[in-house]
Design a protein around this motif. Structure first.
Motif, PDB file in Angstrom:
ATOM      1  N   MET A 172     -19.822 -35.360 -23.704  1.00  0.00           N
ATOM      2  CA  MET A 172     -20.788 -35.666 -22.661  1.00  0.00           C
ATOM      3  C   MET A 172     -21.921 -36.540 -23.182  1.00  0.00           C
ATOM      4  O   MET A 172     -22.421 -37.413 -22.471  1.00  0.00           O
ATOM      5  N   LYS A 173     -22.330 -36.345 -24.420  1.00  0.00           N
ATOM      6  CA  LYS A 173     -23.407 -37.158 -24.976  1.00  0.00           C
ATOM      7  C   LYS A 173     -22.998 -38.624 -25.105  1.00  0.00           C
ATOM      8  O   LYS A 173     -23.852 -39.507 -25.159  1.00  0.00           O
TER       9      LYS A 173
ATOM     10  N   ILE B 176     -15.346 -33.581 -12.725  1.00  0.00           N
ATOM     11  CA  ILE B 176     -15.025 -34.347 -11.521  1.00  0.00           C
ATOM     12  C   ILE B 176     -16.122 -35.374 -11.259  1.00  0.00           C
ATOM     13  O   ILE B 176     -15.858 -36.533 -10.907  1.00  0.00           O
ATOM     14  N   ALA B 177     -17.383 -34.959 -11.481  1.00  0.00           N
ATOM     15  CA  ALA B 177     -18.512 -35.882 -11.302  1.00  0.00           C
ATOM     16  C   ALA B 177     -18.473 -37.008 -12.329  1.00  0.00           C
ATOM     17  O   ALA B 177     -18.772 -38.166 -12.007  1.00  0.00           O
ATOM     18  N   VAL B 178     -18.118 -36.685 -13.578  1.00  0.00           N
ATOM     19  CA  VAL B 178     -17.982 -37.721 -14.609  1.00  0.00           C
ATOM     20  C   VAL B 178     -16.932 -38.739 -14.191  1.00  0.00           C
ATOM     21  O   VAL B 178     -17.153 -39.959 -14.246  1.00  0.00           O
ATOM     22  N   TYR B 179     -15.791 -38.247 -13.749  1.00  0.00           N
ATOM     23  CA  TYR B 179     -14.690 -39.126 -13.360  1.00  0.00           C
ATOM     24  C   TYR B 179     -15.086 -40.020 -12.186  1.00  0.00           C
ATOM     25  O   TYR B 179     -14.780 -41.217 -12.160  1.00  0.00           O
ATOM     26  N   ALA B 180     -15.791 -39.429 -11.213  1.00  0.00           N
ATOM     27  CA  ALA B 180     -16.237 -40.207 -10.048  1.00  0.00           C
ATOM     28  C   ALA B 180     -17.234 -41.280 -10.463  1.00  0.00           C
ATOM     29  O   ALA B 180     -17.169 -42.424  -9.990  1.00  0.00           O
TER      30      ALA B 180
ATOM     31  N   ASN C  86     -24.577 -39.402 -16.587  1.00  0.00           N
ATOM     32  CA  ASN C  86     -25.346 -38.175 -16.753  1.00  0.00           C
ATOM     33  C   ASN C  86     -26.155 -37.842 -15.503  1.00  0.00           C
ATOM     34  O   ASN C  86     -26.257 -36.676 -15.100  1.00  0.00           O
ATOM     35  N   GLU C  87     -26.734 -38.865 -14.891  1.00  0.00           N
ATOM     36  CA  GLU C  87     -27.524 -38.620 -13.686  1.00  0.00           C
ATOM     37  C   GLU C  87     -26.649 -38.127 -12.542  1.00  0.00           C
ATOM     38  O   GLU C  87     -27.031 -37.205 -11.803  1.00  0.00           O
ATOM     39  N   MET C  88     -25.461 -38.699 -12.395  1.00  0.00           N
ATOM     40  CA  MET C  88     -24.564 -38.258 -11.333  1.00  0.00           C
ATOM     41  C   MET C  88     -24.067 -36.837 -11.576  1.00  0.00           C
ATOM     42  O   MET C  88     -23.864 -36.070 -10.626  1.00  0.00           O
ATOM     43  N   VAL C  89     -23.884 -36.473 -12.842  1.00  0.00           N
ATOM     44  CA  VAL C  89     -23.475 -35.097 -13.149  1.00  0.00           C
ATOM     45  C   VAL C  89     -24.584 -34.125 -12.766  1.00  0.00           C
ATOM     46  O   VAL C  89     -24.321 -33.059 -12.188  1.00  0.00           O
TER      47      VAL C  89
ATOM     48  N   ALA D 228     -24.488 -33.698  -9.040  1.00  0.00           N
ATOM     49  CA  ALA D 228     -23.334 -32.881  -8.645  1.00  0.00           C
ATOM     50  C   ALA D 228     -23.582 -31.406  -8.961  1.00  0.00           C
ATOM     51  O   ALA D 228     -23.223 -30.520  -8.172  1.00  0.00           O
ATOM     52  N   LYS D 229     -24.180 -31.137 -10.116  1.00  0.00           N
ATOM     53  CA  LYS D 229     -24.486 -29.755 -10.491  1.00  0.00           C
ATOM     54  C   LYS D 229     -25.483 -29.136  -9.516  1.00  0.00           C
ATOM     55  O   LYS D 229     -25.376 -27.958  -9.164  1.00  0.00           O
ATOM     56  N   PHE D 230     -26.457 -29.936  -9.078  1.00  0.00           N
ATOM     57  CA  PHE D 230     -27.422 -29.426  -8.113  1.00  0.00           C
ATOM     58  C   PHE D 230     -26.724 -29.110  -6.792  1.00  0.00           C
ATOM     59  O   PHE D 230     -26.962 -28.072  -6.180  1.00  0.00           O
TER      60      PHE D 230
END
Length: 425
Positions: free
Chosen positions: A173-174, A212-216, A181-184, A187-189
Motif C-alpha cells: 500500500m505504501k 477493490i478501491a485500489v483497483y478502481a 491512497n485518497e480514494m482508499v 472508500a473506507k469511510f
C-alpha cells in the motif's frame, strides 16, 4: 470536464484530507501503540522477534475512528496461537494503567479499547529467526517462506497466515500513489457508514474493500486527468457486480468468481467469505449510485447526502438533546460518557457506538467540521431529526448542560476541537 464533476472532484479531494486524524491524534496513537507493544515484549513468556504497525495506521490510510493493528512476530510458534493469545490477554487485563475495556478475543487477535483508541493485537509467525536481514530483504524472505508454507495446504493456511504477511501488505500500500491512497480513504469511510455487523466483521472485509478501491483508482493511471468522481463510481460499479469481480494484481489466470486476490498472498481470495451477505453490500452500492445520479441531476456536489448512513438507524431516544463545540481538544475527552446505568448494557452500548459513528459521518461529510459552531449545530440537529424523530421539521435542542445528561457523545473535528452531543431521558 463537466462542471458538476469538477465540483465533486474538489469536494472529494478536500474530504479525503478532512477524514485524516489530526497530528495530535496520530501522535497519540503511535505513542499508545508503543506502550502496549513494549508491555507485551517485556511481560510475555513467548519470544517476540519484532513488531509491525499494520492495518490503516501502518499503511498511512488512517481515517478518524480507525483501529490500530499491532502485529507481533513470534519465534517458534505457529497459528492458531491459542496459548499466545491467552498470554497476551492475561497481560493486558492485569495492567490497570491502560484502562482497557471491551476486550474481545477472536481466533486470531485480541481486540480492546485503551487510551480512548481501538486496538487489535495480532500474533504472527516469524520465518526469519536468526537471520541478519532488514528492509526489503527481510520482508521478501519472510513473504517467500510464508507462501511456501501456505502452498502445502492453501485451503487450510490461506487466511490463517495473513498476519505473518503484514509487512508485505503494508509495503504494497505504501507503494501506491497519493491519488490511490485518497480514494482508499474515501472508500473506507463509505464502508464505515454501512451499519451492519455481519459484513464488517467478516474475515478480511476491510482489506477487501481497500483492494477493490485500489483497483478502481488505478484505472485512472492512463487517463489524462485523474477523476475522484469517476473512480468512486467505478468502485460502486464493482460492488454492484460483486458476483463477477475478478480483481488481481500479480496474476492473470481466470479462476472462479467472485475473487479479490490478496496482492501479497495469492492463496487468499478475500471475496470468498462474503457470499452469504454480499446482497446487502450490492444493495448499498446501488443506493449510493442513485444518490450520485440525484446529485448530478440537480447539479449539487453534496457529500453529506451521498454518505448518509445505510440503513437508517432510529433508536428510541425521543428525549432532550444538546449540541455544542467544546473548547477542549478531542483527545482530552472520552468519546462516549454514560452517566445513567440504564444505558450501560452491551446491547445499548453497541447502539450508542453506532449512533456516535452516524454523528461523526454527518459532520465530516458535510464539511461543517471546519466551519463555525452554528453550522455544526445545524448539521447535527438535522441529522437527529432524520435519524431519531424521522422528521425533517425544525428541531429545537434543549438548554440543559452536558454534565446533566444521561449520555454524552464526543466526536473529533479536523481543527482538533471536540464536538459534543448529549441526550437525557
Amino acid at each position: 470536464m463537466d462542471p458538476f464533476e469538477v465540483d465533486m472532484n474538489k469536494a472529494f479531494q478536500k474530504f479525503a484530507k478532512d477524514i485524516i486524524p489530526s497530528d495530535e491524534e496520530l501522535k497519540k496513537a503511535n505513542v499508545s501503540a508503543d506502550r502496549i507493544i513494549k508491555l507485551l515484549q517485556t511481560k510475555s513468556k513467548f519470544d517476540i522477534d519484532r513488531v509491525c504497525i499494520a492495518g490503516s495506521t501502518g499503511k498511512k490510510l488512517t481515517i478518524i475512528g480507525s483501529d490500530i493493528d499491532c502485529v507481533l512476530f513470534i519465534n517458534d510458534e505457529r497459528p492458531k496461537f491459542e496459548d499466545v493469545l491467552d498470554d497476551f490477554e492475561d497481560i493486558l487485563t492485569m495492567t490497570d494503567s491502560f484502562n482497557d475495556k471491551d476486550m474481545k478475543k477472536t481466533p486470531y487477535s485480541i481486540q480492546f479499547k485503551a487510551f480512548g483508541l481501538k486496538f487489535d493485537v495480532l500474533p504472527a509467525a516469524n520465518f526469519t529467526k536468526g537471520l541478519q536481514l532488514q528492509g526489503d530483504s527481510l520482508i521478501n524472505t519472510q513473504q517467500q517462506r510464508v507462501l511456501a508454507h501456505i502452498k502445502q495446504d492453501p485451503k487450510k493456511y490461506g487466511y490463517m497466515y495473513s498476519s505473518s504477511l503484514a509487512e508485505a501488505a503494508v509495503r504494497f500500500m505504501k507503494r501506491q500513489d497519493g491519488f490511490v491512497n485518497e480514494m482508499v480513504r474515501i472508500a473506507k469511510f463509505w464502508f464505515k457508514t454501512l451499519h451492519f455487523n455481519d459484513l464488517r466483521n467478516r474475515s478480511g472485509g476491510k482489506n477487501c474493500i481497500e483492494l477493490i478501491a485500489v483497483y478502481a483508482a488505478k484505472q485512472e493511471e492512463n487517463m489524462e486527468t485523474k477523476s475522484y468522481l469517476r473512480s468512486f463510481k467505478r468502485f460502486m460499479d464493482y460492488l454492484k457486480n460483486f458476483d463477477n469481480l475478478n480483481i488481481h494484481f500479480e496474476t492473470d489466470d481466470d479462476k472462479d468468481r467472485p475473487r479479490v486476490m490478496d496482492p501479497v498472498n495469492p492463496y487468499n481470495n478475500l471475496a470468498k467469505n462474503w457470499t452469504k451477505s454480499i446482497h446487502l453490500l450490492k444493495d448499498y452500492a446501488n443506493e449510493s449510485n442513485k444518490r450520485l445520479q440525484s446529485l448530478a441531476d440537480s447539479r449539487r456536489a453534496r457529500l453529506d447526502e451521498l454518505f448518509e448512513p445505510q440503513p437508517v438507524y432510529r433508536p428510541n431516544m425521543h428525549g432532550q438533546w444538546i449540541v455544542g463545540v467544546d473548547t477542549e481538544t478531542f483527545s482530552r475527552l472520552p468519546d462516549l460518557k454514560i452517566r445513567n446505568k440504564h444505558f450501560d448494557t452491551d446491547e445499548l452500548r453497541r447502539g450508542l457506538e453506532t449512533l456516535k459513528d452516524h454523528f461523526q459521518s454527518a459532520v465530516l461529510a458535510s464539511g461543517a467540521s471546519s466551519c463555525d459552531e452554528n453550522q455544526i449545530r445545524e448539521v447535527l440537529t438535522k441529522m437527529i431529526s432524520r435519524e431519531i424523530y424521522n422528521s425533517n421539521s425544525t428541531w429545537y435542542p434543549s438548554n440543559a448542560k452536558h454534565e446533566d445528561c444521561d449520555v454524552t457523545f464526543t466526536i473529533p473535528s479536523p481543527n482538533e476541537k471536540a464536538i459534543q452531543i448529549s441526550y437525557r431521558l
